[in-house]
Scaffold this active site. Sequence first.
Site, PDB file in Angstrom:
ATOM      1  N   HIS A  58       0.531  -1.939   0.082  1.00 62.01           N
ATOM      2  CA  HIS A  58       0.159   0.094   0.164  1.00 62.01           C
ATOM      3  C   HIS A  58       0.798   1.101   0.298  1.00 62.01           C
ATOM      4  CE1 HIS A  58      -3.362  -2.160   0.953  1.00 62.01           C
ATOM      5  NE2 HIS A  58      -3.025  -3.245   1.710  1.00 62.01           N
ATOM      6  N   TYR A  59       0.810   2.238  -1.017  1.00 61.21           N
ATOM      7  CA  TYR A  59       1.641   3.330  -0.697  1.00 61.21           C
ATOM      8  C   TYR A  59       0.487   4.819  -0.722  1.00 61.21           C
ATOM      9  CZ  TYR A  59       5.888   0.345  -2.742  1.00 61.21           C
ATOM     10  OH  TYR A  59       6.724  -0.584  -2.875  1.00 61.21           O
ATOM     11  N   ARG A  60      -0.451   4.472  -0.873  1.00 55.79           N
ATOM     12  CA  ARG A  60      -0.404   5.726  -0.568  1.00 55.79           C
ATOM     13  C   ARG A  60      -0.805   6.886  -0.960  1.00 55.79           C
ATOM     14  NH1 ARG A  60      -3.205   2.348   3.304  1.00 55.79           N
ATOM     15  NH2 ARG A  60      -1.443   1.735   5.069  1.00 55.79           N
ATOM     16  N   ASN A  90      -6.366   0.668  -3.103  1.00 55.05           N
ATOM     17  CA  ASN A  90      -7.211   1.464  -2.311  1.00 55.05           C
ATOM     18  C   ASN A  90      -6.606   2.816  -1.701  1.00 55.05           C
ATOM     19  OD1 ASN A  90      -4.686   0.940  -0.954  1.00 55.05           O
ATOM     20  ND2 ASN A  90      -6.084   1.029   1.310  1.00 55.05           N
ATOM     21  N   HIS A 228      -3.726 -12.077   2.389  1.00 56.48           N
ATOM     22  CA  HIS A 228      -3.430 -13.260   3.881  1.00 56.48           C
ATOM     23  C   HIS A 228      -4.257 -13.911   4.578  1.00 56.48           C
ATOM     24  CE1 HIS A 228      -6.672  -9.492   3.802  1.00 56.48           C
ATOM     25  NE2 HIS A 228      -5.220  -8.322   3.713  1.00 56.48           N
ATOM     26  N   ASP A 301       1.673  -7.323   2.990  1.00 57.78           N
ATOM     27  CA  ASP A 301       0.963  -5.973   3.396  1.00 57.78           C
ATOM     28  C   ASP A 301       1.279  -5.310   3.697  1.00 57.78           C
ATOM     29  OD1 ASP A 301      -1.977  -5.069   3.416  1.00 57.78           O
ATOM     30  OD2 ASP A 301      -2.460  -6.157   5.165  1.00 57.78           O
ATOM     31  N   HIS A 305       1.719   4.083   8.317  1.00 57.68           N
ATOM     32  CA  HIS A 305       0.862   5.114   8.978  1.00 57.68           C
ATOM     33  C   HIS A 305       1.866   6.052   9.399  1.00 57.68           C
ATOM     34  CE1 HIS A 305      -3.158   2.921   8.113  1.00 57.68           C
ATOM     35  NE2 HIS A 305      -2.253   2.451   8.084  1.00 57.68           N
ATOM     36  N   PHE A 319      -5.218   0.207  11.386  1.00 53.94           N
ATOM     37  CA  PHE A 319      -4.898  -1.155  10.991  1.00 53.94           C
ATOM     38  C   PHE A 319      -4.228  -1.079   9.884  1.00 53.94           C
ATOM     39  CE2 PHE A 319      -9.650  -1.692  12.054  1.00 53.94           C
ATOM     40  CZ  PHE A 319      -9.317  -2.660  12.715  1.00 53.94           C
ATOM     41  N   GLY A 320      -2.359  -2.082  10.810  1.00 58.85           N
ATOM     42  CA  GLY A 320      -1.696  -1.630   9.338  1.00 58.85           C
ATOM     43  C   GLY A 320      -0.308  -1.945  10.126  1.00 58.85           C
TER      44      GLY A 320
END
Length: 425
Positions: A58-60, A90, A228, A301, A305, A319-320
């Site tokens: 996830h690179y946001r 996402n 996952h 995954d 954050h 979460f993460g």
Amino acid sequence: MQTVIKNGTVYQNGRLIHADVLIEDQKIKAIGTDLTGDKVIDATGKLVSPGLVDVHVHYRDPGQTYKEDIETGSKAAAHGGFTTVGAMPNVTPVPDTPDLMKKMVQENKQKGIVHIFQYGPITKNETTDELPDYAALKKAGAFALSNDGHGVQTAQTMYLAMQEAKKNDLIVAAHAQDDSLFNHGIVNEGEKAKELNLPPVTELAETTQIARDLLLAEKTGVHYHICHVSTKTSVELVRMAKACGINVTCEAAPHHLLLTEDDIPKDNGYYKMNPPLRSKEDQAALLVGLLDGTIDLIATDHAPHAKQEKQGGMQNAAFGITGSETAFSTLYTKFVKEDKVFTLEQLLSWLSDQPAKVFGLKKAGVLEPGCPADVAIFDLEHETELKEKNYQSKGINTPFTGQKIYGATVMTMVDGEVVYQRGEK
């Protein structure tokens, strides 16, 4: 110019061999002994591996670049020895149109220092029941489909999605989660949830949706990949489905292999992830699933954050957990060097050629003449400590900081160019 990596232990075709690797024009030219080149990289005592492949990051970017962006995320990947990644959709906006997908693919190529393959969403905005145009998304550059972070809540929507994905030869990679059963949970249902007085997450939130989707996958024939997997029952369901000939693959995350709910020391946000850390019985089932081929690969995954989002208790933390920079070394140290649960060759396969094979990423995750010179060099001999100051990611949200590990990355090359070298920030 020719570059030769000399005297390393090379992972090739499932075997470890003592060899040199010759690189020319961004590709592997030869693997053998007594090779020469204009530039020599001494890999004596080191492991020379294909660049690792992580199909779940996830690179946001765009939308939440204060957490991570394409540049820092790809630098984190390179630091961990990964040269190919699959970026989840996402982000804001979700790339659910051809124009948005094209833009994402272009940004990934321009800003990333590793190969970034882009997922398209299963549904528009990831949260609706409307399907985007899969054919157009694929043409624009989507390599697979996922709503990761969200389960597809409606069976009819997933059924239609699988039918369309099958028509377009796209993998459906599912975050299996029934929200009505997840019910705002925080910690795995059990004694730890009671001890911390936190809302529990029943395993049924994961397993019931996997069971549903396996029946839909059997009906449609789509390649259904489960992100996952975290429970014993999930592994059993996949094992049965494979025995029945259903086209299903799945992944396990490093943190679910390395940690259980019993490792949560207190109400600590760094241990909050989705799916949550499960029981020792679940952890053991994941390891058995890897060893018997039920679980096909390992994917991190990687979910960075901002520091403030993980401070305080688990109730309000995001979460993460990050994973790109710690996956290989923590898994190698625990399961290969210390506990001898599996071999180095098995670990490398689950992190390189297997994910590439499952997702059809041709010429990724292998060291062969003619393939791109994507290479990772690891130091298996010397112990080092995982330190925040060395992370390339914006996210430092991992409980593994401070752990003593073997298998630190010495160098990572993408298309024959050095993109990470130990000691350089």
